[in-house]
Design a protein around this motif. Sequence first.
Motif, mmCIF file in Angstrom:
data_model
loop_
_atom_site.group_PDB
_atom_site.id
_atom_site.type_symbol
_atom_site.label_atom_id
_atom_site.label_comp_id
_atom_site.label_asym_id
_atom_site.label_seq_id
_atom_site.Cartn_x
_atom_site.Cartn_y
_atom_site.Cartn_z
ATOM 1 N N GLY A 153 0.828 -1.200 0.000
ATOM 2 C CA GLY A 153 0.000 0.000 0.000
ATOM 3 C C GLY A 153 0.854 1.237 0.000
ATOM 4 O O GLY A 153 2.021 1.208 0.392
ATOM 5 N N VAL A 160 3.399 1.007 2.793
ATOM 6 C CA VAL A 160 3.023 -0.096 3.676
ATOM 7 C C VAL A 160 3.518 -1.403 3.065
ATOM 8 O O VAL A 160 3.362 -1.639 1.860
ATOM 9 C CB VAL A 160 1.491 -0.130 3.907
ATOM 10 N N LYS A 175 4.036 -0.147 8.387
ATOM 11 C CA LYS A 175 3.779 1.151 7.751
ATOM 12 C C LYS A 175 4.993 2.039 7.973
ATOM 13 O O LYS A 175 5.287 2.435 9.100
ATOM 14 C CB LYS A 175 2.527 1.767 8.377
ATOM 15 N N PHE A 224 1.439 -3.346 12.391
ATOM 16 C CA PHE A 224 0.016 -3.633 12.551
ATOM 17 C C PHE A 224 -0.255 -5.096 12.238
ATOM 18 O O PHE A 224 0.502 -5.728 11.491
ATOM 19 C CB PHE A 224 -0.824 -2.800 11.569
ATOM 20 N N TYR A 226 -1.850 -7.844 10.078
ATOM 21 C CA TYR A 226 -2.013 -7.796 8.627
ATOM 22 C C TYR A 226 -3.472 -8.026 8.237
ATOM 23 O O TYR A 226 -4.129 -8.939 8.732
ATOM 24 C CB TYR A 226 -1.128 -8.843 7.940
ATOM 25 N N LYS A 449 -6.989 -5.269 -2.679
ATOM 26 C CA LYS A 449 -6.629 -3.963 -2.114
ATOM 27 C C LYS A 449 -6.658 -2.895 -3.182
ATOM 28 O O LYS A 449 -6.475 -3.156 -4.348
ATOM 29 C CB LYS A 449 -5.212 -4.028 -1.553
ATOM 30 N N PRO A 489 -6.443 11.968 -0.454
ATOM 31 C CA PRO A 489 -6.984 12.628 0.725
ATOM 32 C C PRO A 489 -6.609 14.093 0.724
ATOM 33 O O PRO A 489 -5.691 14.492 0.014
ATOM 34 C CB PRO A 489 -6.310 11.904 1.893
HETATM 35 N N1 LIG Z 1 -2.722 -3.390 8.661
HETATM 36 C C1 LIG Z 1 -2.707 -3.394 7.337
HETATM 37 N N2 LIG Z 1 -2.786 -4.551 6.671
HETATM 38 C C2 LIG Z 1 -2.783 -4.563 5.336
HETATM 39 N N3 LIG Z 1 -2.729 -3.461 4.563
HETATM 40 C C3 LIG Z 1 -2.642 -2.280 5.162
HETATM 41 C C4 LIG Z 1 -2.616 -2.167 6.581
HETATM 42 N N4 LIG Z 1 -2.537 -0.862 6.892
HETATM 43 C C5 LIG Z 1 -2.520 -0.191 5.732
HETATM 44 N N5 LIG Z 1 -2.580 -1.024 4.683
HETATM 45 C C6 LIG Z 1 -2.595 -0.668 3.258
HETATM 46 O O1 LIG Z 1 -1.807 0.474 3.020
HETATM 47 C C7 LIG Z 1 -2.590 1.566 2.513
HETATM 48 C C8 LIG Z 1 -2.056 2.864 3.068
HETATM 49 O O2 LIG Z 1 -2.097 2.829 4.499
HETATM 50 P P1 LIG Z 1 -2.610 4.046 5.355
HETATM 51 O O3 LIG Z 1 -3.970 4.435 4.825
HETATM 52 O O4 LIG Z 1 -2.528 3.723 6.778
HETATM 53 O O5 LIG Z 1 -1.507 5.142 4.974
HETATM 54 P P2 LIG Z 1 -1.616 6.711 4.808
HETATM 55 O O6 LIG Z 1 -0.289 7.209 4.354
HETATM 56 O O7 LIG Z 1 -2.092 7.334 6.057
HETATM 57 O O8 LIG Z 1 -2.704 6.779 3.680
HETATM 58 P P3 LIG Z 1 -3.718 7.897 3.178
HETATM 59 O O9 LIG Z 1 -2.977 8.646 2.136
HETATM 60 O O10 LIG Z 1 -4.854 7.078 2.613
HETATM 61 O O11 LIG Z 1 -4.123 8.726 4.330
HETATM 62 C C9 LIG Z 1 -4.038 1.218 2.890
HETATM 63 O O12 LIG Z 1 -4.992 1.720 2.015
HETATM 64 C C10 LIG Z 1 -4.013 -0.320 2.876
HETATM 65 O O13 LIG Z 1 -4.301 -0.832 1.607
#
Ligand SMILES: Nc1ncnc2c1ncn2[C@@H]1O[C@H](COP(=O)(O)OP(=O)(O)OP(=O)(O)O)[C@@H](O)[C@H]1O
Length: 599
Positions: A153, A160, A175, A224, A226, A449, A489
Amino acid sequence: MGCVFGREAAAPTPHPASAATGASRADGGKGKERGREVERSRSSLSGRKSQVTSTRIDAGFGVPKASRVEGRDKDKDGDGEEAGSGRSGPLQQQRVERRRAKPNPRQSNPPKHVYGEQVAAGWPSWLSQVAGEAIKGWTPRRADTFEKIAKIGQGTYSNVYKARDILTGKIVALKKVRFDNLEPESVKFMAREILILRRLDHPNVVKLEGLVTSRMSCSLYLVFEYMEHDLAGLAASPEIKFTEPQVKCYMHQLLSGLEHCHNRGVLHRDIKGSNLLLDNGGILKIADFGLATFFDPDRKRPMTSRVVTLWYRSPELLLGATDYGVGVDLWSAGCILAELLAGKPIMPGRNEVEQLHKIFKLCGSPSEEYWKKSRLPHATMFKPQRTYKRCIAETFKDFPPPSMPLIETLLAIDPAERQTASAALKSEFFTTKPYACDPSSLPQYPPSKEMDAKLRDEEARRLRAASGRINGDGAKKTRTRDRAPRAVPAPEANAELQANIDRRRLITHANAKSKSEKFPPPHQDGAPGFALGSSHIDASFIPPDASFSTVFPYQKGGQPITTWSGPLVEPNAAVHLRRKKPGSHASKEIQNDSSLRNR
Ligand SMILES: Nc1ncnc2c1ncn2[C@@H]1O[C@H](COP(=O)(O)OP(=O)(O)OP(=O)(O)O)[C@@H](O)[C@H]1O
């Protein structure tokens, strides 16, 4: 973790009292329950050098503390109250000691001895200095105790990875938080996310299992459990059509998780499909607390209105509210409920102005009384000239009848009418047949995903471009046609201060080559013509379809629009901004991340 400069030195046994304080406070009072773990972790911490590779998640993370020493800890924490009261000795010395013990509220840093203990326990000094509170009572895991499997991700502030915990064999998600050169502001936002995650403990909220870093490292991974899927990915899959019991099952879990967050004084502020993770047992967990904040309805303080991904953003936020509450999450939940039943996003606006008009068109324009009562900053500017009648019932006439009262409540223009997550859980939607199915009865889905969908799209685009070249057709043309809006976002949302927002943009802009996916450049942030640092809505920008058709451009199973998350910027621009060149810094990141063992 890119910059591990050296090996950790032996760490002395941490001060028991400081460990105790951390857990009892940051854990929101769970310290007592975990008393036994503390003992285990204390013994593992003494003699860290020889035992470092055997540091286990259960021993090292969430180490709480015996609450019996809490009073003393307060003093040690530097609140000064008890430090001065019972002490003998020269007044001057007391003052000096008190000053030394007092944390800098701007930096929320720990007193010196706690800082020393945190560094000795293996935390990097930059983290302890700025985020001492967030890591209190915990010890870091080392990167080489995880085996990286794949990148799964990519968010605005993070990458991630799926990884295996070598010590337990468990599959986890790591992450990796991106920092702007360890800017204290960036670190502070991450610290807030950690503090919030540590306060939450619920089956429908993702659990932070620990942190990975080391004294010489300049990066940080959040560990986290998974989760195999996210709701955005499943919903975008043309083969998947949710049944009513399945929608109820997901919504019940979402609202239960939200109820917990709100009861613990946390607003999520970015509820959307890609932040709702699902495991193969059908359990839904709210994730990504990067925009979340603590709130206390009895002690209000202004908050930024620049939160929540556009399609799920409530009207009061769009109108600039800085005094809001649980209603912002409930609005997003209402959008998701309608989306699950409709099979497509219900209000996919392309910018704030269009979003607000879509809302008024569907939910009715606010009453005169609401305009007067709410005194929202952008009210005069965005009060529509004509009145729109609420038409939720007509628009969603095919939805199961018991869902309508809940949708009407959650999508109320006045946040006060949205009630609470607890009230929503008692609505007839959940108490009438067909009931919510059991999560374990949900089908096992293939990988879905948002990232998987993106990779599929990219591959398809690549193939089409290649065949276009063979046919003498321009690849450019193909790309334009296939562009899909992706989750973007609010790029400035993780900031309570405009100055910070602007600084982040400048830094990002300066590093545009490596961070192109992070923020749009200032001139593209929001709709065209929006000045940096000014109001995020410009009434003079009226989109071409400002009269607002109710025909949604999204077609599941039709053109490849594969996400449920709305753009903040114009979709084509968003795709462009988020696409990374092969060989760019970000795409090389995985290969270069040598401290995580590759398979
Ligand atoms: N615990 C997890 N298990 C599996 N995949 C995860 C997990 N946490 C996050 N992901 C994947 O990683 C992506 C990005 O994580 P997250 O949304 O926490 O990051 P972010 O940088 O805050 O993202 P955003 O730009 O959406 O705010 C998620 O959309 C998801 O697909």
